[in-house]
Design a protein around this motif. Sequence first.
Motif: not given
Length: 453
Positions: A23-24, A193, A221, A224, A228
Amino acid sequence: MPVSRTASEPLDLLSGGSDALRPLAERMRPRALDDMVGQRRLLAPGSALRRAVEAGRVHSMILWGPPGCGKTTLALLLAQYADAEFVAISAVLSGLPQVREVLSQAQARFDGGRRTVLFVDEVHRFNKAQQDAFLPHIERGTIVFVGATTENPSFELNSALLSRCRVHVMEAVSADDIAIALQRALDDAERGLGGRGIRIADSALRELATAADGDVRRALTLLEIAADIAEGEAGEITEASLLQVLADRTRRFDKGGDQFYDQISALHKSVRSSNPDGAIYWLARMLDGGCDPSYLLRRMTIMAVEDVGLADPRALEMALNVWNAFDRIGAPEGYIALSNLAIYLASTAKSNASYMALRAARADIAALGTQPVPMHLRNAPTRLMKSLGYSEGYQYDHDVEGGIALDQTAFPDEMGERVYYQPVARGLEIKLKEKLDALREARAQACKQRGVR
């Protein structure tokens, strides 16, 4: 299972997997104290904890703070600066056998000349016996114990463990600081990112930071997820995609027909408009259509709270009495009691001031996040809490001349006094308005003289 790493390894609780799969929030975990956002009081340059960490002289401690404030990250950094083995266990997943195994391994390292920083997440979930297992190892220096908790350690941890650890209070991270963490993630091409060409307006970034409510992990979160979605929209996180990310996913479904809900709406609006004849008509229509009387009683009790309010507090009392009467006498005579209630609610004075006050307060909460309770308003039933300044400066109103400590604020320090409740000039609220207007003016003057916001 415990997670272990050496100080030379990357700061990664999930080591051993591809970066792309992590996860980021995990990829962006700070690698140095200067990378941490928030916690300026605790980790300010020259502070006692910061000096100890940078010198590698770490001590056993309890990190008490809300989710996402950096407790795990700080524990990892303690191990790195102290060149110690980092071992993490969770009180939710680990039992006493696992604890003993970890402590045995720490003893072996200690005998070999290496220290272990043992991080126990959600330590408040361990029972007394499990907590006691750490005590001799803390005393001998076998481990540097770092317990993380979101609960008040005064209540959740036993006194023996508390006496061997320093309690450090960590705060929710401000929206400004969270925005910094989000921007770093957007710019970082190695871990974040930065290589994906994601674009987001400053206002949208701020909205994400505010929505996280002090939790950096949650913010990353959300970012992220938004990123997406943005990849299908030319890389831009738009207002529409942000709404998808932040929207409440719970939905209400209409289980009745439109006509049913149109009729209850008509009854409610007739009461609100002080039209008792219209209210009786729609009440009769619904009863004639076979509506459950308990549903109507519940809705009319809501009307007493929402639309009549403090203009006539007797309305709520009457609603509850009619509900009780109907349960005792049933239909059809109980319908007369419903009629009495509908007529009274429609005829009496109306005020939604309480409802509007609650909405205004909730809007501030949504905008400002979880503001800390001022120290003077906190309860201090334990010695630890008193030593941290809880309840310090509180004025007991009954001991103050006039019975009200007018210069004592009731709001978080960053907000200052606010006015939410605005009584209307109808019914009982006429008198309430006169009293509160005078009281608020006196409070404003007293606070001004004392220099309180």
